[in-house]
Design a protein around this motif. Structure first.
Motif, PDB file in Angstrom:
ATOM      1  N   UNK A  64       0.835  -1.194   0.000  1.00  0.00           N
ATOM      2  CA  UNK A  64       0.000   0.000   0.000  1.00  0.00           C
ATOM      3  C   UNK A  64       0.875   1.251   0.000  1.00  0.00           C
ATOM      4  N   UNK A  65       0.933   1.979  -1.104  1.00  0.00           N
ATOM      5  CA  UNK A  65       1.812   3.155  -1.213  1.00  0.00           C
ATOM      6  C   UNK A  65       1.567   4.213  -0.139  1.00  0.00           C
ATOM      7  N   UNK A  66       0.311   4.461   0.210  1.00  0.00           N
ATOM      8  CA  UNK A  66       0.025   5.522   1.164  1.00  0.00           C
ATOM      9  C   UNK A  66       0.539   5.190   2.566  1.00  0.00           C
ATOM     10  N   UNK A  67       0.627   3.912   2.894  1.00  0.00           N
ATOM     11  CA  UNK A  67       1.158   3.543   4.207  1.00  0.00           C
ATOM     12  C   UNK A  67       2.643   3.892   4.298  1.00  0.00           C
ATOM     13  N   UNK A  68       3.378   3.623   3.234  1.00  0.00           N
ATOM     14  CA  UNK A  68       4.790   3.997   3.219  1.00  0.00           C
ATOM     15  C   UNK A  68       4.947   5.513   3.258  1.00  0.00           C
ATOM     16  N   UNK A  69       4.051   6.216   2.605  1.00  0.00           N
ATOM     17  CA  UNK A  69       4.082   7.685   2.628  1.00  0.00           C
ATOM     18  C   UNK A  69       3.897   8.202   4.052  1.00  0.00           C
ATOM     19  N   UNK A  70       2.948   7.612   4.789  1.00  0.00           N
ATOM     20  CA  UNK A  70       2.730   8.011   6.179  1.00  0.00           C
ATOM     21  C   UNK A  70       3.964   7.721   7.017  1.00  0.00           C
ATOM     22  N   UNK A  71       4.543   6.531   6.840  1.00  0.00           N
ATOM     23  CA  UNK A  71       5.727   6.161   7.615  1.00  0.00           C
ATOM     24  C   UNK A  71       6.913   7.071   7.297  1.00  0.00           C
ATOM     25  N   UNK A  72       7.040   7.489   6.052  1.00  0.00           N
ATOM     26  CA  UNK A  72       8.125   8.404   5.701  1.00  0.00           C
ATOM     27  C   UNK A  72       7.958   9.746   6.410  1.00  0.00           C
ATOM     28  N   UNK A  73       6.731  10.154   6.664  1.00  0.00           N
ATOM     29  CA  UNK A  73       6.509  11.397   7.394  1.00  0.00           C
ATOM     30  C   UNK A  73       6.968  11.276   8.849  1.00  0.00           C
ATOM     31  N   UNK A  74       7.106  10.029   9.321  1.00  0.00           N
ATOM     32  CA  UNK A  74       7.639   9.777  10.657  1.00  0.00           C
ATOM     33  C   UNK A  74       9.119   9.406  10.596  1.00  0.00           C
ATOM     34  N   UNK A  75       9.795   9.812   9.508  1.00  0.00           N
ATOM     35  CA  UNK A  75      11.252   9.680   9.346  1.00  0.00           C
ATOM     36  C   UNK A  75      11.717   8.273   8.969  1.00  0.00           C
ATOM     37  N   UNK A  76      10.806   7.370   8.595  1.00  0.00           N
ATOM     38  CA  UNK A  76      11.245   6.096   8.042  1.00  0.00           C
ATOM     39  C   UNK A  76      11.819   6.350   6.650  1.00  0.00           C
ATOM     40  N   UNK A  77      12.856   5.591   6.302  1.00  0.00           N
ATOM     41  CA  UNK A  77      13.464   5.789   4.980  1.00  0.00           C
ATOM     42  C   UNK A  77      14.053   4.478   4.474  1.00  0.00           C
ATOM     43  N   UNK A  78      14.141   4.393   3.165  1.00  0.00           N
ATOM     44  CA  UNK A  78      14.727   3.227   2.524  1.00  0.00           C
ATOM     45  C   UNK A  78      16.224   3.186   2.838  1.00  0.00           C
ATOM     46  N   UNK A  79      16.774   1.991   2.924  1.00  0.00           N
ATOM     47  CA  UNK A  79      18.186   1.864   3.307  1.00  0.00           C
ATOM     48  C   UNK A  79      19.123   2.499   2.287  1.00  0.00           C
ATOM     49  N   UNK A  80      18.780   2.411   1.014  1.00  0.00           N
ATOM     50  CA  UNK A  80      19.622   2.965  -0.050  1.00  0.00           C
ATOM     51  C   UNK A  80      18.806   3.976  -0.853  1.00  0.00           C
ATOM     52  N   UNK A  81      18.932   5.257  -0.520  1.00  0.00           N
ATOM     53  CA  UNK A  81      18.100   6.278  -1.170  1.00  0.00           C
ATOM     54  C   UNK A  81      18.459   6.484  -2.639  1.00  0.00           C
ATOM     55  N   UNK A  84      -4.821  -4.443  -3.256  1.00  0.00           N
ATOM     56  CA  UNK A  84      -4.582  -3.165  -2.582  1.00  0.00           C
ATOM     57  C   UNK A  84      -5.392  -2.050  -3.226  1.00  0.00           C
ATOM     58  N   UNK A  85      -5.447  -2.041  -4.557  1.00  0.00           N
ATOM     59  CA  UNK A  85      -6.218  -1.013  -5.265  1.00  0.00           C
ATOM     60  C   UNK A  85      -7.720  -1.199  -5.019  1.00  0.00           C
ATOM     61  N   UNK A  86      -8.168  -2.435  -5.043  1.00  0.00           N
ATOM     62  CA  UNK A  86      -9.598  -2.693  -4.898  1.00  0.00           C
ATOM     63  C   UNK A  86     -10.105  -2.397  -3.500  1.00  0.00           C
ATOM     64  N   UNK A  87      -9.207  -2.506  -2.495  1.00  0.00           N
ATOM     65  CA  UNK A  87      -9.622  -2.293  -1.112  1.00  0.00           C
ATOM     66  C   UNK A  87      -9.438  -0.864  -0.628  1.00  0.00           C
ATOM     67  N   UNK A  88      -8.991   0.026  -1.512  1.00  0.00           N
ATOM     68  CA  UNK A  88      -8.757   1.405  -1.093  1.00  0.00           C
ATOM     69  C   UNK A  88      -9.166   2.351  -2.211  1.00  0.00           C
ATOM     70  N   UNK A  89      -9.135   3.628  -1.912  1.00  0.00           N
ATOM     71  CA  UNK A  89      -9.616   4.634  -2.862  1.00  0.00           C
ATOM     72  C   UNK A  89      -8.436   5.350  -3.507  1.00  0.00           C
ATOM     73  N   UNK A  90      -7.671   4.624  -4.333  1.00  0.00           N
ATOM     74  CA  UNK A  90      -6.492   5.204  -4.974  1.00  0.00           C
ATOM     75  C   UNK A  90      -6.855   5.899  -6.282  1.00  0.00           C
ATOM     76  N   UNK A  91      -6.342   7.100  -6.453  1.00  0.00           N
ATOM     77  CA  UNK A  91      -6.439   7.808  -7.730  1.00  0.00           C
ATOM     78  C   UNK A  91      -5.097   7.643  -8.430  1.00  0.00           C
ATOM     79  N   UNK A  92      -5.123   7.184  -9.675  1.00  0.00           N
ATOM     80  CA  UNK A  92      -3.892   6.930 -10.424  1.00  0.00           C
ATOM     81  C   UNK A  92      -3.807   7.903 -11.600  1.00  0.00           C
ATOM     82  N   UNK A  93      -2.698   8.626 -11.673  1.00  0.00           N
ATOM     83  CA  UNK A  93      -2.493   9.617 -12.727  1.00  0.00           C
ATOM     84  C   UNK A  93      -1.793   8.985 -13.930  1.00  0.00           C
ATOM     85  N   UNK A  94      -2.163   9.462 -15.102  1.00  0.00           N
ATOM     86  CA  UNK A  94      -1.500   8.999 -16.321  1.00  0.00           C
ATOM     87  C   UNK A  94      -0.293   9.845 -16.690  1.00  0.00           C
TER      88      UNK A  94
END
Length: 223
Positions: A116-133, A172-182
């Motif tokens: 779920x992309x938005x969950x990672x977005x929330x966690x990043x706001x709490x300073x979580x980050x990928x090991x290799x940026x 994940x898409x079917x269970x949430x309200x994701x808007x996808x841009x082209x």
């Protein structure tokens, strides 16, 4: 704290009044999971709203697992009841999870199978980050978290068009309200970027920053 919890018995963590004047209760519970190949414990944080009749309505939950041998607490997932989305419940659950874990001296990471992309977005706001940026520059699987300038709604833009089509048909898409841009245009602001298969964790040097975000969320919840 976590190791001393009884199984299948909710423990009341906190009670407070939300901005609409209703009571909200936060519970922590421990559950043993047994599969054909493994046994482990999952922990759940759940937030309930108490309505005028005294009925507790679940607003959302967050769940995680802990490896006490490695001292690692791994975020698995989160669900917010649709009628309570965009009310700060996701941030409150995340802040509570981080607060309890840091208090117990645990290290924090994210299950690599996060979808779920938005969950990672929330966690990043709490300073979580990928090991290799540097992977944000080299991986085709980068997903941009976006926002149209005339809307509060978040949207996704996939760098890889094949991944976009796969995500469109995912659970994940079917269970949430994701808007996808082209495409990205001048009316779109890129808020952040994530990689679903990345190794995200709260690095030691960012713990103070994360805890400050936790305190900010708790303060807003009390006002």
């Amino acid at each position: 704290m976590f190791q001393n919890l009884d199984y299948n018995k909710p423990y009341l963590l906190s009670v407070h009044i939300n901005q609409n004047g209703y009571l909200e209760k936060t519970y922590l519970s421990r559950h043993h999971i047994k599969t054909t190949t493994d046994e482990y414990d999952n922990y759940y944080l759940k937030v309930y709203l108490v309505d005028a009749n005294g009925t507790e309505i679940q607003e959302g939950y967050l769940y995680f697992t802990i490896n006490f041998m490695t001292n690692l607490n791994s975020f698995i997932g989160m669900y917010i009841n649709p009628q309570f989305r965009n009310t700060g419940i996701a941030s409150f659950l995340t802040a509570t999870w981080i607060d309890l874990s840091l208090e117990d001296g645990l290290n924090l990471a994210v299950n690599k199978r996060q979808k779920k992309p938005f969950l990672l977005y929330i966690l990043k706001k709490f300073a979580f980050e990928i090991d290799d940026i540097s992977l944000y520059e080299t991986r085709k699987s980068v997903i941009y978290i976006c926002q149209k300038n005339n809307s509060l709604e978040k949207a996704l833009f996939f760098r890889n068009p094949y991944q976009k089509e796969e995500f469109k048909n995912s659970r994940a898409r079917k269970n949430d309200n994701y808007v996808i841009l082209n495409s990205l245009d001048d009316d779109t602001t890129v808020l952040d970027q994530i990689i679903l298969t990345g190794n995200y964790s709260l690095h030691k040097e960012d713990k103070d920053k994360s805890y400050q975000k936790v305190l900010d969320v708790f303060k807003r919840k009390q006002n």
